[in-house]
Design a protein around this motif. Structure first.
Motif, PDB file in Angstrom:
ATOM      1  N   HIS A  79     -10.955  -6.055  -8.309  1.00 19.10           N
ATOM      2  CA  HIS A  79     -10.493  -7.418  -8.030  1.00 19.10           C
ATOM      3  C   HIS A  79      -9.570  -7.939  -9.126  1.00 19.10           C
ATOM      4  CE1 HIS A  79     -10.521 -11.379  -6.191  1.00 19.10           C
ATOM      5  NE2 HIS A  79     -10.768 -11.891  -7.375  1.00 19.10           N
ATOM      6  N   ARG A 105      -5.746 -11.818  -3.946  1.00 21.05           N
ATOM      7  CA  ARG A 105      -7.058 -12.079  -4.533  1.00 21.05           C
ATOM      8  C   ARG A 105      -7.945 -13.017  -3.715  1.00 21.05           C
ATOM      9  NH1 ARG A 105      -6.870 -12.369 -11.115  1.00 21.05           N
ATOM     10  NH2 ARG A 105      -5.817 -10.377 -11.463  1.00 21.05           N
ATOM     11  N   ASP A 124      -9.663 -11.111  -0.952  1.00 16.81           N
ATOM     12  CA  ASP A 124     -10.511 -10.100  -1.564  1.00 16.81           C
ATOM     13  C   ASP A 124     -11.724 -10.734  -2.233  1.00 16.81           C
ATOM     14  OD1 ASP A 124     -10.686  -7.151  -2.511  1.00 16.81           O
ATOM     15  OD2 ASP A 124     -11.015  -8.320  -4.336  1.00 16.81           O
ATOM     16  N   PHE A 125     -11.531 -11.901  -2.859  1.00 14.13           N
ATOM     17  CA  PHE A 125     -12.635 -12.583  -3.535  1.00 14.13           C
ATOM     18  C   PHE A 125     -13.746 -12.928  -2.546  1.00 14.13           C
ATOM     19  CE2 PHE A 125     -14.852 -16.375  -5.064  1.00 14.13           C
ATOM     20  CZ  PHE A 125     -15.182 -15.994  -6.355  1.00 14.13           C
TER      21      PHE A 125
END
Length: 222
Positions: free
Chosen positions: A109, A117, A120-121
């Protein structure tokens, strides 16, 4: 090749960090040779040090060890962090394989481009809270001991603590629903060798920042 183990990687977490954790937990002093540029990686490849042309690589006991899991298995076996019998070992392996999957999510990450991000977070936190941490909470409950396997410290305990601390860097209250993991974190963090590794100035690496991302790109993707 003798004396302290020597670790070859860039000056950051990545796939070497679980190896640093295991050596530190075992109370083993180690030295590091950092890759600073692509030429450093090419040199290791050209001199035959990297069996599969990849780092991490650990030089110890007269060997040049590659592949993260193989290195970790060797260290865990050598320093009695791998259970007392075959049944304990397979449990440790199962738990650690799950941890490696989660570790990949948490580790990558910080190196993603900014525009990737956010999505993905959300995925990373969802899997941490709903797939992985519930498993280890249940393991601790069912086992009823201080450790994940048996009644002594194993590589599974060391690597779970590493992952808990990484996850808390991204979401400080991530253990709110996991009281047994909270107790586990406090307990394992207090083991003298691990407590020492958690102090400022140790060889533990910090959360990657933009400079680290640039450094990795320069070494691996020039």
């Amino acid at each position: 090749m003798s004396g302290k183990p020597r670790l070859y990687y860039f000056n950051g977490r990545g796939r070497m960090e679980p190896i640093r954790w295991l050596l530190a937990a075992a109370g083993v002093e180690f030295e590091e040779s950092y890759l600073e540029k692509n030429e450093d990686l090419i040199k290791l490849r050209n001199d035959g040090s990297l069996l599969f042309q990849q780092v991490p690589m650990v030089e110890m006991d007269g060997m040049k060890l590659v592949q993260t899991r193989a290195i970790a298995n060797y260290i865990a076996t050598k320093y009695n962090l791998y259970g007392k019998d075959l049944k304990e070992r397979v449990l440790i392996d199962m738990y650690v394989e799950g941890m490696f999957d989660l570790n990949e999510l948490l580790m990558k990450h910080g190196y993603l481009p900014a525009h990737e991000r956010k999505q993905d977070f959300a995925n990373m936190i969802d899997k941490t809270e709903n797939r992985y941490f519930p498993v280890f909470e249940k393991v601790l409950k069912d086992h009823g001991k201080d450790f994940l396997v048996g009644n002594q410290l194993s590589r599974a305990d060391v690597q779970l603590l590493e992952i808990i601390l990484m996850a808390e860097e991204w979401k400080p209250d991530i253990l709110a629903k996991f009281p047994l993991l909270q107790s586990f974190k406090a307990r394992i963090s207090n083991i003298p060798t691990i407590k020492k590794f958690l102090q400022p100035g140790s060889q533990r690496k910090s959360l990657p920042d933009k400079d680290d991302v640039d450094k990795v790109m320069k070494i691996f993707y020039p």
